[in-house]
Structure formats: C-alpha cells, structure tokens
Design a protein around this motif. Sequence first.
Motif, PDB file in Angstrom:
ATOM      1  N   MET A 118     -22.455  -1.423   8.913  1.00  0.00           N
ATOM      2  CA  MET A 118     -21.075  -1.225   9.318  1.00  0.00           C
ATOM      3  C   MET A 118     -20.349  -2.529   9.001  1.00  0.00           C
ATOM      4  O   MET A 118     -20.567  -3.550   9.659  1.00  0.00           O
ATOM      5  CB  MET A 118     -20.969  -0.889  10.806  1.00  0.00           C
ATOM      6  CG  MET A 118     -19.548  -0.572  11.236  1.00  0.00           C
ATOM      7  SD  MET A 118     -19.424   0.172  12.876  1.00  0.00           S
ATOM      8  CE  MET A 118     -19.896  -1.211  13.927  1.00  0.00           C
ATOM      9  N   LEU A 119     -19.505  -2.495   7.976  1.00  0.00           N
ATOM     10  CA  LEU A 119     -19.051  -3.732   7.347  1.00  0.00           C
ATOM     11  C   LEU A 119     -17.538  -3.874   7.389  1.00  0.00           C
ATOM     12  O   LEU A 119     -16.805  -3.036   6.852  1.00  0.00           O
ATOM     13  CB  LEU A 119     -19.537  -3.765   5.895  1.00  0.00           C
ATOM     14  CG  LEU A 119     -19.215  -5.014   5.082  1.00  0.00           C
ATOM     15  CD1 LEU A 119     -19.828  -6.250   5.720  1.00  0.00           C
ATOM     16  CD2 LEU A 119     -19.719  -4.842   3.655  1.00  0.00           C
ATOM     17  N   GLY A 120     -17.098  -4.964   8.009  1.00  0.00           N
ATOM     18  CA  GLY A 120     -15.691  -5.308   8.024  1.00  0.00           C
ATOM     19  C   GLY A 120     -15.371  -6.406   7.038  1.00  0.00           C
ATOM     20  O   GLY A 120     -16.263  -7.035   6.455  1.00  0.00           O
ATOM     21  N   LEU A 121     -14.080  -6.646   6.849  1.00  0.00           N
ATOM     22  CA  LEU A 121     -13.627  -7.711   5.958  1.00  0.00           C
ATOM     23  C   LEU A 121     -13.896  -9.081   6.563  1.00  0.00           C
ATOM     24  O   LEU A 121     -13.992  -9.212   7.788  1.00  0.00           O
ATOM     25  CB  LEU A 121     -12.122  -7.555   5.698  1.00  0.00           C
ATOM     26  CG  LEU A 121     -11.697  -6.343   4.875  1.00  0.00           C
ATOM     27  CD1 LEU A 121     -10.185  -6.140   4.987  1.00  0.00           C
ATOM     28  CD2 LEU A 121     -12.114  -6.511   3.424  1.00  0.00           C
ATOM     29  N   PRO A 122     -13.998 -10.120   5.740  1.00  0.00           N
ATOM     30  CA  PRO A 122     -14.103 -11.479   6.277  1.00  0.00           C
ATOM     31  C   PRO A 122     -12.924 -11.794   7.201  1.00  0.00           C
ATOM     32  O   PRO A 122     -11.771 -11.446   6.899  1.00  0.00           O
ATOM     33  CB  PRO A 122     -14.081 -12.352   5.019  1.00  0.00           C
ATOM     34  CG  PRO A 122     -14.619 -11.469   3.947  1.00  0.00           C
ATOM     35  CD  PRO A 122     -14.092 -10.097   4.265  1.00  0.00           C
ATOM     36  N   MET A 123     -13.205 -12.429   8.341  1.00  0.00           N
ATOM     37  CA  MET A 123     -12.191 -12.594   9.386  1.00  0.00           C
ATOM     38  C   MET A 123     -11.637 -14.021   9.432  1.00  0.00           C
ATOM     39  O   MET A 123     -11.824 -14.747  10.398  1.00  0.00           O
ATOM     40  CB  MET A 123     -12.783 -12.234  10.744  1.00  0.00           C
ATOM     41  CG  MET A 123     -13.154 -10.779  10.876  1.00  0.00           C
ATOM     42  SD  MET A 123     -13.762 -10.353  12.527  1.00  0.00           S
ATOM     43  CE  MET A 123     -15.365 -11.156  12.529  1.00  0.00           C
ATOM     44  N   TRP A 124     -10.991 -14.459   8.386  1.00  0.00           N
ATOM     45  CA  TRP A 124     -10.319 -15.758   8.452  1.00  0.00           C
ATOM     46  C   TRP A 124      -8.976 -15.640   7.762  1.00  0.00           C
ATOM     47  O   TRP A 124      -7.966 -15.380   8.398  1.00  0.00           O
ATOM     48  CB  TRP A 124     -11.185 -16.866   7.832  1.00  0.00           C
ATOM     49  CG  TRP A 124     -10.760 -18.249   8.235  1.00  0.00           C
ATOM     50  CD1 TRP A 124      -9.495 -18.763   8.258  1.00  0.00           C
ATOM     51  CD2 TRP A 124     -11.614 -19.293   8.702  1.00  0.00           C
ATOM     52  NE1 TRP A 124      -9.493 -20.053   8.697  1.00  0.00           N
ATOM     53  CE2 TRP A 124     -10.786 -20.415   8.982  1.00  0.00           C
ATOM     54  CE3 TRP A 124     -12.978 -19.415   8.894  1.00  0.00           C
ATOM     55  CZ2 TRP A 124     -11.285 -21.627   9.445  1.00  0.00           C
ATOM     56  CZ3 TRP A 124     -13.477 -20.628   9.350  1.00  0.00           C
ATOM     57  CH2 TRP A 124     -12.644 -21.711   9.629  1.00  0.00           C
ATOM     58  N   VAL A 125      -8.951 -15.730   6.452  1.00  0.00           N
ATOM     59  CA  VAL A 125      -7.710 -15.547   5.712  1.00  0.00           C
ATOM     60  C   VAL A 125      -7.414 -14.046   5.596  1.00  0.00           C
ATOM     61  O   VAL A 125      -8.299 -13.251   5.303  1.00  0.00           O
ATOM     62  CB  VAL A 125      -7.822 -16.184   4.312  1.00  0.00           C
ATOM     63  CG1 VAL A 125      -6.563 -15.920   3.494  1.00  0.00           C
ATOM     64  CG2 VAL A 125      -8.075 -17.685   4.440  1.00  0.00           C
ATOM     65  N   ARG A 126      -6.171 -13.663   5.823  1.00  0.00           N
ATOM     66  CA  ARG A 126      -5.766 -12.269   5.696  1.00  0.00           C
ATOM     67  C   ARG A 126      -5.910 -11.810   4.245  1.00  0.00           C
ATOM     68  O   ARG A 126      -5.431 -12.466   3.323  1.00  0.00           O
ATOM     69  CB  ARG A 126      -4.316 -12.117   6.148  1.00  0.00           C
ATOM     70  CG  ARG A 126      -3.802 -10.684   6.123  1.00  0.00           C
ATOM     71  CD  ARG A 126      -2.316 -10.639   6.447  1.00  0.00           C
ATOM     72  NE  ARG A 126      -2.044 -11.128   7.781  1.00  0.00           N
ATOM     73  CZ  ARG A 126      -2.030 -10.377   8.882  1.00  0.00           C
ATOM     74  NH1 ARG A 126      -2.273  -9.077   8.770  1.00  0.00           N
ATOM     75  NH2 ARG A 126      -1.774 -10.899  10.054  1.00  0.00           N
ATOM     76  N   CYS A 127      -6.580 -10.693   4.030  1.00  0.00           N
ATOM     77  CA  CYS A 127      -6.794 -10.174   2.676  1.00  0.00           C
ATOM     78  C   CYS A 127      -5.605  -9.322   2.227  1.00  0.00           C
ATOM     79  O   CYS A 127      -5.050  -8.556   3.020  1.00  0.00           O
ATOM     80  CB  CYS A 127      -8.049  -9.301   2.627  1.00  0.00           C
ATOM     81  SG  CYS A 127      -9.600 -10.169   2.910  1.00  0.00           S
ATOM     82  N   ASP A 128      -5.237  -9.443   0.943  1.00  0.00           N
ATOM     83  CA  ASP A 128      -4.348  -8.435   0.379  1.00  0.00           C
ATOM     84  C   ASP A 128      -5.215  -7.285  -0.131  1.00  0.00           C
ATOM     85  O   ASP A 128      -6.448  -7.325  -0.058  1.00  0.00           O
ATOM     86  CB  ASP A 128      -3.449  -9.021  -0.714  1.00  0.00           C
ATOM     87  CG  ASP A 128      -4.217  -9.535  -1.930  1.00  0.00           C
ATOM     88  OD1 ASP A 128      -5.438  -9.260  -2.055  1.00  0.00           O
ATOM     89  OD2 ASP A 128      -3.600 -10.213  -2.773  1.00  0.00           O
ATOM     90  N   GLU A 129      -4.578  -6.236  -0.661  1.00  0.00           N
ATOM     91  CA  GLU A 129      -5.344  -5.049  -1.028  1.00  0.00           C
ATOM     92  C   GLU A 129      -6.341  -5.324  -2.136  1.00  0.00           C
ATOM     93  O   GLU A 129      -7.495  -4.870  -2.069  1.00  0.00           O
ATOM     94  CB  GLU A 129      -4.403  -3.916  -1.448  1.00  0.00           C
ATOM     95  CG  GLU A 129      -5.150  -2.630  -1.754  1.00  0.00           C
ATOM     96  CD  GLU A 129      -4.221  -1.471  -2.052  1.00  0.00           C
ATOM     97  OE1 GLU A 129      -4.528  -0.693  -2.984  1.00  0.00           O
ATOM     98  OE2 GLU A 129      -3.197  -1.332  -1.353  1.00  0.00           O
ATOM     99  N   ASP A 130      -5.952  -6.068  -3.158  1.00  0.00           N
ATOM    100  CA  ASP A 130      -6.882  -6.353  -4.255  1.00  0.00           C
ATOM    101  C   ASP A 130      -8.107  -7.103  -3.757  1.00  0.00           C
ATOM    102  O   ASP A 130      -9.240  -6.832  -4.166  1.00  0.00           O
ATOM    103  CB  ASP A 130      -6.184  -7.160  -5.350  1.00  0.00           C
ATOM    104  CG  ASP A 130      -5.193  -6.338  -6.153  1.00  0.00           C
ATOM    105  OD1 ASP A 130      -5.263  -5.094  -6.097  1.00  0.00           O
ATOM    106  OD2 ASP A 130      -4.338  -6.940  -6.832  1.00  0.00           O
ATOM    107  N   THR A 131      -7.884  -8.077  -2.860  1.00  0.00           N
ATOM    108  CA  THR A 131      -8.997  -8.861  -2.310  1.00  0.00           C
ATOM    109  C   THR A 131      -9.923  -7.983  -1.483  1.00  0.00           C
ATOM    110  O   THR A 131     -11.160  -8.079  -1.580  1.00  0.00           O
ATOM    111  CB  THR A 131      -8.467 -10.017  -1.460  1.00  0.00           C
ATOM    112  OG1 THR A 131      -7.616 -10.840  -2.254  1.00  0.00           O
ATOM    113  CG2 THR A 131      -9.602 -10.862  -0.897  1.00  0.00           C
ATOM    114  N   ALA A 132      -9.342  -7.106  -0.662  1.00  0.00           N
ATOM    115  CA  ALA A 132     -10.150  -6.228   0.184  1.00  0.00           C
ATOM    116  C   ALA A 132     -10.998  -5.275  -0.649  1.00  0.00           C
ATOM    117  O   ALA A 132     -12.197  -5.087  -0.385  1.00  0.00           O
ATOM    118  CB  ALA A 132      -9.239  -5.445   1.130  1.00  0.00           C
TER     119      ALA A 132
END
Length: 329
Positions: A118-132
């Motif tokens: 169960m995988l979330g995005l890295p939680m520091w810098v806010r991701c834009d869509e391309d990064t996510a």
Amino acid sequence: MTKRFELTAADIKGVWAIVPTPSNSEVGDIGSSTTVDLDEAARVVDALVTTGVDGILSLGTFGECATLTWGEKRSFMATIAEAARGRVPVFGGTTTLNTRDTIEQTRQLPDLGISGTMLGLPMWVRCDEDTAVRFYQDVAEACPDVAICLYANPQAFKFDYPTSFWSRVSSIPQIVSAKYLSMARLAVDLEAVGGRIALLPNEVEYPKAAELHPDAVSAFWSSSATTGPNTVLALRDAVAFAKASHDWSAVQAMDSDIHKAEAGFFPNGDFAEFSKYNIILEKARMDAAGWMRAGPVRPPYREAPADYVAGARRSGEAWASLHKRYASR
C-alpha cells in the motif's frame, strides 16, 4: 514461504481490512527498535482471515509506517504473512521519503511472503502530476513482482489526485487497487481507470458507491474491521445480496447504523482536523472497542486533545456494540 498472489483489479473483492501495527511495552523507550507486539499482530490477522475478510492492508498512516524502523516493518510483515497462511492477499507498506528507499524496501516483500504494497507518495515536497505518475512508474518498473495498492490520501501526501492522474497510472499493470477518498469524483475516476484499478471506498462510503456503480465497485477498505469484523462482513454480504435482488433496504439500515457509530470520530466532522491526529484517534477507537490491543502510539505523534480522544473512544464502543449485534450474520 507464504503463497504469493498474482493479482489484477478483477481479483479485488469484498472487505480489505486495514490493520494497525500493535505496540508492546517498549513503545515508550525512544531507544527501542523492537516496539511491535508480534503476537497480537499474528492473532488479529489470523482472526480477521478466519472470520472472512478478503484481504489485509497494513503500514499506512495509522499503521505507523512513518515511525517504525525498517527492521520493525520487516518483522511485522513477515509475521502477518505467516499468520494469513496464503488464504488471502496481504499487503505491506513501503512509503518513504524517496524513490530509492521505496524500491529497496519493496523488492524485499516477496521474500517476506507479502503480496503487495500500500504505497503513498513521498511526504516532503509536494508532487505535481508528472512527478507523481513518474514515481509510481519507477517503483513498478523496478519491482515487477509486487502488486500496488495506490494509497490516495490528499491530506497525507499533499496531492489532489485529479482524474487525469488516474487515467495515466491505470496503464501501470502492478497498480491493482487504490485506497480511495474522493467520492465526489468517483464516477469520472472510475471511467478514467476503465476497470484496470479497483477504486476502494471505505465502509462508510461503500453502500452508496456500490449502489450507484454496482458493476465497478465490489470492494472496500475498512479501518473499523479491527473494532470487530462482524459489521463490515455483514455489510459486504448485504451489498452482494442487494446487487442481485435490487433490494437495498437492508443495506440502507446498516448504513444508518454505521453512520451512528462514526458520530464523534471526526472532530467537528472535519477530515483535515482529524488527519492531524489520525493515528492516535484510530488506535484509541480500536482499544476502546476491545477486539484487539492496538496499544500506545509511537513518537512523535502521541499528543491529541482529550475531547477528540474521548470522541474516538465513544465511536469504538459503538462499533463494538455493532459487532455483537451482527454476530449472527
């Protein structure tokens, strides 16, 4: 080794219980690296699977993925995989602050008997869509044998999960499901994923989601399963009956019971406020229900307003009453 599952979205059905990582007496020792109550973890997972849940999710927010050591995570995941004994898929959690650590951890899951992450995005810098999108592509490419449940929590991961994001990640075959919260956009997001990702609402939203989209919504995630699983299992079965019979009256009655049990769990009905204290409130609710020992929260997330905790405990007691009421399901 516990059986691995080759999963697709079509395999994701029924109740997926999200379990906390129970703590032992060492949790108050900042220097301890063995704070997990492994016996309780094994007991709870075996009981959930024996009772009839369809899958296990773990190591999300109230699973304290962010505050466990990697050694603790490994021991916990190996324990719950062994307890499940291949009867249902078991997902761990490998959310970290960066892609490389996530890949390193995710690659080890098959050897632990774990079906997916169960995988979330890295939680520091806010991701834009391309990064996510790129993040999930990179992890999937590096870990082709591990299924992914995409953990879509806008508060935790500072990302809004637009419909265009769902369309793009639906081409990643390892993403088979998603822990989903954006009910206002469910219809368009279901169209975007085209059946390639099972979007899972929670037990509170499942009745309406399944009624509106009976062919597309066949599973839900539940944090309330560990207050006693009878209620959510009865809900699963009632929805299945309603889909076949087109009689939703029993589901509507259960939906009312569940909403009453949830009263007071979200401080002032505010999800953003709840998210500040999610771990404390979830574990307080579970401990108050008495079906499992979730135990104290790991540092630093140990402080919450007393009235918020009291509301969570009342909710836990209400869920415990429902568990008894639905014992003869």
